[in-house]
Enzyme design. Structure first.
Site, short mmCIF file in Angstrom:
data_model
loop_
_atom_site.label_atom_id
_atom_site.label_comp_id
_atom_site.label_asym_id
_atom_site.label_seq_id
_atom_site.Cartn_x
_atom_site.Cartn_y
_atom_site.Cartn_z
N ASP A 11 0.85 -1.19 0.00
CA ASP A 11 0.00 0.00 0.00
C ASP A 11 0.89 1.23 0.00
O ASP A 11 1.84 1.33 0.79
CB ASP A 11 -0.90 0.02 1.25
CG ASP A 11 -2.03 -0.99 1.13
OD1 ASP A 11 -2.23 -1.52 0.03
OD2 ASP A 11 -2.70 -1.24 2.15
N ASP A 130 -13.91 -6.69 -4.43
CA ASP A 130 -14.05 -6.88 -2.99
C ASP A 130 -15.46 -7.39 -2.75
O ASP A 130 -16.42 -6.71 -3.12
CB ASP A 130 -13.88 -5.55 -2.24
CG ASP A 130 -12.49 -4.96 -2.42
OD1 ASP A 130 -11.54 -5.73 -2.65
OD2 ASP A 130 -12.36 -3.72 -2.34
#
Lengths: 253, 198
Positions: A11, A130
């Site tokens: 990230d 997701d």
């Protein structure tokens, strides 16, 4: 034989890695290029860099970072986060990314998948999904990092993404993510057997056995994880040797 | 040594440039016939579609430039496929014909349903080939492709995916690989180094 892939995910915020990454061998753990190079040296098969920056300034930094990654790292990498339109994809591919991962923007505007596939080839177009298993037993897709439910269902949406030209599906189970009890193998198997494009499993890795299970039971083509690699809970060379000894085709460096 | 990367309407040619820079080589990226002809080594890389890229090469006169090269030349991915006789991609497309092989689409079978062939696969190479020197046996290289060249007399390496196909070809000064050495970590660097040392 085609190897199963192990993919660390980093990230990125304002050009730096987030999550308290702790590596002894590299000078600046905050530098995604150095961390990516270290993972490459350890045997990672691909890398994913997700931009979680919200600001416009940070986005520019990310593009510069993508160029530095392409210059310095000799394995394929995917970038995602903040892709809204075809121009964003163009900029990231021009900067040297091998693939882009599109998530919310693909759900909001499914034509974007077709545009990317037509403009740059399916091989650059990873569609990230997701999804959460709800009480009625259905997998519902979510937007914006899992904050907003949609009317899309996992299996139908993955199939549609494939038909629109996605080259790969990156499926994160919100039920399994962060829990470290293994991947969503039942859903992954259904996905993998119903699609003709590769499936990357994400969410749930806690120990080495989970990776064996995701490849054997979940039939995944690749497995992605973040914190267990960043926090040295599992070392990639050990993981790959273990999986090879379990009979799973692995590239050992 | 002057290395020229052929610039045309295919994607992903910059990653080859970056890989060469990591080996300390500053390549020239050019679509100019004279610059290409004057190189010591030529790399013909890219990701793209056969018909579109062949049309572009013909329109720009690059088809004859490439066919008549006499210096070591390395085709990568679509570059390799365009050096073959023909490709099924986009109908039956006549290609440059350096190699006699034809390029076919992968047809999924009962055990392998995933196309494109994407990821790291093993390459079994002729150990006497200078392109594969100083490499371990059956090294893994990174692949992304839906079409493959058949196996024939110019084949110097093979890979199995759905069926056996040419991972690398060699004839006279022409070398070609289906995989991406520029994305294949250390083994890819070694292969590029081997090519530069030919």
């Amino acid at each position: 034989m085609l190897a199963k892939r192990i993919i660390p995910c980093l990230d990125i915020k304002d050009g730096q890695t987030v999550k308290g990454v702790n590596f002894v061998n590299i000078r600046s753990v905050g530098d995604p290029v150095e961390l990516g190079a270290e993972y490459s040296r350890l045997g990672a098969d691909e890398l994913v860099f997700l931009d979680i920056t919200a600001s416009h300034e940070g986005r520019k930094t990310f593009k510069d970072l993508v160029r530095r990654i392409a210059e310095n790292i000799s394995i394929p990498f995917t970038v995602g986060g903040g892709i809204h339109e075809i121009g964003d994809v163009d900029a990231l591919l021009c900067a040297g990314a091998d693939k882009v991962s599109i998530n919310s923007a693909a759900i909001k505007n499914p034509d974007l998948i077709s545009e990317v596939a037509k403009g740059f080839g399916s091989q650059v177009c990873t569609v990230a999904i997701d999804a959460k298993l709800d009480e009625s037993g259905e997998w519902t897709c979510y937007l914006n990092g899992g904050r907003v439910a949609t009317d899309k269902k996992l299996f139908a949406w993955a199939k549609e993404a494939q038909e629109r030209g996605a080259g790969e599906i990156l499926f994160t189970s919100m039920n399994h993510d962060g829990v470290k009890q293994g991947f969503a193998n039942d859903a992954l198997r259904v996905l993998s057997e119903s699609l003709s494009i590769p499936v990357i499993a994400s969410g749930g890795a806690g120990k080495m056995e989970h990776f064996k299970d995701v490849f054997t039971e979940g039939k995944a083509d690749a497995a992605l994880a973040a914190s267990i690699f960043h926090f040295h809970e599992i070392a990639i060379p050990d993981l790959k040797k273990y999986l090879r000894d379990e009979g799973i085709p692995m590239r050992i460096v | 040594m002057k290395v020229v990367i052929i610039k045309y309407n295919a994607g992903n040619i910059f990653s080859v440039d970056y890989a060469l820079r990591r080996l300390g080589v500053e390549a020239t990226i050019s679509g100019d016939a004279d610059i290409i002809k004057s190189a010591d080594k030529v790399i013909f890389p890219g990701v793209g579609e056969a018909e579109t890229t062949m049309n572009y090469l013909r329109e720009h006169g690059l088809d004859n430039v490439i066919k008549n090269l006499t210096q070591p030349t390395l085709g990568i991915c679509i570059g390799m496929q365009l050096l073959c006789k023909s490709s099924e991609e986009g109908g039956i497309v006549e290609c440059l014909g350096i190699f006699d092989e034809v390029v076919k689409k992968f047809v999924p079978n009962e055990s392998i349903i995933k196309v494109p062939h994407m990821g790291w696969n093993t390459v079994t190479a002729d150990p006497s080939s200078p392109l594969f020197k100083n490499l371990i046996n059956d090294p893994y290289f990174y692949y992304v492709h839906s079409y493959h060249a058949t196996v024939g007399k110019d084949t110097i390496a093979t890979t199995d995916y759905i069926n056996q196909y040419s991972a690398a070809l060699h004839k006279d000064n022409f070398y070609a690989v289906q995989f991406h050495p520029e994305k294949s970590g250390k083994v890819g660097e070694q292969l590029l180094k081997n090519f530069l040392e030919l």
